[in-house]
Design an enzyme around this catalytic site. Structure first.
Site, PDB file in Angstrom:
ATOM      1  N   HIS A  72       0.847  -1.200   0.000  1.00  0.00           N
ATOM      2  CA  HIS A  72       0.000   0.000   0.000  1.00  0.00           C
ATOM      3  C   HIS A  72       0.883   1.251   0.000  1.00  0.00           C
ATOM      4  O   HIS A  72       1.791   1.375   0.820  1.00  0.00           O
ATOM      5  CB  HIS A  72      -0.905   0.025   1.239  1.00  0.00           C
ATOM      6  CG  HIS A  72      -2.149  -0.785   1.063  1.00  0.00           C
ATOM      7  ND1 HIS A  72      -3.293  -0.534   1.785  1.00  0.00           N
ATOM      8  CD2 HIS A  72      -2.432  -1.832   0.255  1.00  0.00           C
ATOM      9  CE1 HIS A  72      -4.241  -1.387   1.420  1.00  0.00           C
ATOM     10  NE2 HIS A  72      -3.738  -2.203   0.492  1.00  0.00           N
ATOM     11  N   TYR A 200      -8.918   5.786   7.922  1.00  0.00           N
ATOM     12  CA  TYR A 200      -9.020   6.089   9.362  1.00  0.00           C
ATOM     13  C   TYR A 200     -10.033   7.222   9.503  1.00  0.00           C
ATOM     14  O   TYR A 200      -9.868   8.275   8.888  1.00  0.00           O
ATOM     15  CB  TYR A 200      -7.672   6.544   9.910  1.00  0.00           C
ATOM     16  CG  TYR A 200      -6.620   5.466  10.016  1.00  0.00           C
ATOM     17  CD1 TYR A 200      -5.860   5.070   8.910  1.00  0.00           C
ATOM     18  CD2 TYR A 200      -6.366   4.842  11.236  1.00  0.00           C
ATOM     19  CE1 TYR A 200      -4.884   4.084   9.008  1.00  0.00           C
ATOM     20  CE2 TYR A 200      -5.386   3.852  11.350  1.00  0.00           C
ATOM     21  CZ  TYR A 200      -4.665   3.483  10.226  1.00  0.00           C
ATOM     22  OH  TYR A 200      -3.701   2.507  10.324  1.00  0.00           O
ATOM     23  N   PRO A 292      -3.665   0.219  18.808  1.00  0.00           N
ATOM     24  CA  PRO A 292      -3.424  -0.229  17.420  1.00  0.00           C
ATOM     25  C   PRO A 292      -3.601   0.862  16.356  1.00  0.00           C
ATOM     26  O   PRO A 292      -3.351   0.636  15.197  1.00  0.00           O
ATOM     27  CB  PRO A 292      -4.434  -1.357  17.218  1.00  0.00           C
ATOM     28  CG  PRO A 292      -5.419  -1.212  18.296  1.00  0.00           C
ATOM     29  CD  PRO A 292      -4.770  -0.494  19.424  1.00  0.00           C
ATOM     30  N   LYS A 296       1.440  -0.290  15.041  1.00  0.00           N
ATOM     31  CA  LYS A 296       2.831  -0.434  15.485  1.00  0.00           C
ATOM     32  C   LYS A 296       3.099  -1.702  16.301  1.00  0.00           C
ATOM     33  O   LYS A 296       4.250  -2.110  16.437  1.00  0.00           O
ATOM     34  CB  LYS A 296       3.223   0.784  16.340  1.00  0.00           C
ATOM     35  CG  LYS A 296       3.324   2.059  15.551  1.00  0.00           C
ATOM     36  CD  LYS A 296       4.448   2.013  14.547  1.00  0.00           C
ATOM     37  CE  LYS A 296       4.271   3.031  13.435  1.00  0.00           C
ATOM     38  NZ  LYS A 296       4.578   2.470  12.116  1.00  0.00           N
ATOM     39  N   TYR A 383       4.424   6.403  10.159  1.00  0.00           N
ATOM     40  CA  TYR A 383       3.527   5.296   9.812  1.00  0.00           C
ATOM     41  C   TYR A 383       4.277   4.202   9.055  1.00  0.00           C
ATOM     42  O   TYR A 383       4.095   3.019   9.335  1.00  0.00           O
ATOM     43  CB  TYR A 383       2.353   5.805   8.960  1.00  0.00           C
ATOM     44  CG  TYR A 383       1.224   4.798   8.823  1.00  0.00           C
ATOM     45  CD1 TYR A 383       1.180   3.907   7.752  1.00  0.00           C
ATOM     46  CD2 TYR A 383       0.199   4.737   9.764  1.00  0.00           C
ATOM     47  CE1 TYR A 383       0.159   2.973   7.624  1.00  0.00           C
ATOM     48  CE2 TYR A 383      -0.837   3.807   9.643  1.00  0.00           C
ATOM     49  CZ  TYR A 383      -0.843   2.930   8.568  1.00  0.00           C
ATOM     50  OH  TYR A 383      -1.859   2.002   8.457  1.00  0.00           O
TER      51      TYR A 383
END
Ligand code: FAS
Ligand code: PHB
Length: 389
Positions: A72, A200, A292, A296, A383
């Site tokens: 991704h 998100y 979460p 990580k 990220y």
């Protein structure tokens, strides 16, 4: 019975360490309290950083991940009914791999079986001894028989509720913890993901996350109260709430179906310091927990194992420099991931006790983020994963 490294726990941490050590010719044995099927039945993480992908490749278990995993290049942040893409690859030159923890665990289990390394599943009442000296040992009960094994080192890869950290004298370990006033209700379904990348969502009703395991299997989450139970949520209730939190045009494309799995995960930030106690080393969730939101948890477990593996290999080559540096090196990376996971959780969730000022702060930060390439690059580099030093 004797081994060089006794590994407690057959989650991703224990299995990855076992596989790396086995490939390096270092004898190790894994003791796991549950059955292999039980471990595989736990649905957890879904996103791998490049450093974790590289470690799995080094362990010789990356083939299926590269064949079936989904690289991704970005993800969306959604708020006020609109989606804003964070271009991970454009901002950092890196990407993430969407490949479920269940599959990582399965690949590691298959490799361990093929390599004939010893693993004891359903090992009950595991106890660790003598790690403050030079002759540690572990005990366990299997099939009603009490067993003992001498070893050089013990790797505590037994998760947040494990026996290893609990066996350290209270004054020798400092614990840092923050418990969040909400949890995540997760649902797994054999339905096509609502979007090709993750979304998100910051919504007034609460956080939501649209993730996936493949092009035909979706993993979705909604923020829920800490006093809620999975039994409180029918599939229909989940789908209705998830749809409410998605931007309208995305919600229209949502394909629903029966849940394969549903579970509620509490959210906490937690770190134990240090991570070494003589000949006992903590790695993965045994040493730290992250909410979460930043994806990580599994990745930190992998990099702890990378540092510990390097230290153990060097020890058997005659130097303890890397082993002596393990705790400090791992903790330096852990705290940066704790910060990012706390920041992203604070940004994206609805805090029950939060007032209008807190919500305005969230909104201002989101507005700033989507308008600033510098802010997006900071998010993106955390990220995709900071480099292992
Ligand atoms: P694990 O907890 O996975 O494994 C520890 C193992 O040790 C277990 O198999 C346990 O049975 C065994 N064990 C415990 N006590 C023992 C004893 N006394 N004797 C022998 N064995 C013992 N991370 C993400 O990035 N994204 C997510 O969405 C996400 N969701 C999660 C949901 C839940 C409910 C939980 C608990 C965690 C989630 N995580 C997520 C984090 C998770 O992926 C962990 O980071 C990852 O499992 C860490 O792996 P391990 O360190 O191996 O610990
Ligand atoms: C998941 O797919 O389970 C997942 C993905 C990203 C996260 C958390 C969980 O931040």
């Amino acid at each position: 019975m004797r081994t060089q490294v006794a590994i407690i726990g057959a989650g991703p941490s224990g299995l990855l360490l076992g596989q790396l050590l086995h490939k390096a010719g270092i004898d190790n044995m894994i003791l796991e309290q549950r059955s292999g099927d039980y471990v595989l039945g736990r649905i957890r993480a879904g996103v791998l950083e490049q450093v974790a992908v590289d470690l799995l490749d080094r362990a010789g278990v990356g083939a299926r991940m590269h064949a079936e995993g989904l690289p991704h290049d970005g993800f969306d942040l959604a708020f006020d009914g609109a989606r804003h893409r964070i271009d991970l690859h454009g901002l950092t030159g890196k990407r993430v791999m969407v490949y479920g923890q269940t599959e990582v665990t399965r690949d590691l289990m298959d490799a361990r079986r093929a390599g004939a390394a010893v693993s004891v599943y359903e090992a009950e009442h595991v106890a660790v001894h003598g790690f403050d000296g030079t002759r540690p040992s572990v005990e366990w009960t299997h099939g009603g028989k009490r067993e003992t094994m001498q070893c050089d080192f013990i790797a505590g890869c037994d998760g947040f509720h494990g026996v290893c950290r609990a066996s350290v004298p209270e004054g020798a370990v400092q614990l840092h913890e923050k418990v969040y006033p909400f949890g995540w209700l997760g649902l797994l379904s054999d339905t096509p993901p609502v979007s090709p990348e993750l979304i998100y969502v910051n919504h007034e009703r609460g956080f939501a996350l649209a993730s996936m395991r493949s092009k035909t299997r979706s993993r979705y989450y909604v923020q829920c109260r800490t006093d809620e139970h999975v039994a409180d949520w029918s599939d229909e209730m989940f789908w209705a709430e998830f749809r409410r939190r998605l931007p309208a045009e995305t919600a229209e494309r949502l394909v629903t179906g029966p849940s394969i799995e549903k579970s509620i995960a509490p959210l906490r930030s937690f770190v134990a310091e240090p991570l070494r106690f003589g000949r006992l080393f903590l790695a993965g969730d045994a040493g730290h927990i992250v909410p979460p939101t930043g994806a990580k948890g599994l990745n930190l477990a992998a990099t702890d194992v990378g540092y510990l593996y390097e230290g153990l290999v060097e020890h058997y080559r005659g130097s303890d420099k890397a082993l002596d540096a393990y705790s400090q090196r791992a903790l330096s990376r852990i705290w940066k991931a704790e910060r990012f996971s706390w920041w992203m959780t604070t940004l994206m969730h609805r805090f029950p006790e939060g007032g209008s000022f807190d919500r305005r702060m969230q909104h201002a930060e989101l507005e700033y983020l989507i308008g600033s390439e510098a802010a997006q690059r900071s998010l993106a580099e955390n990220y995709v994963g900071l480099p292992m030093d």
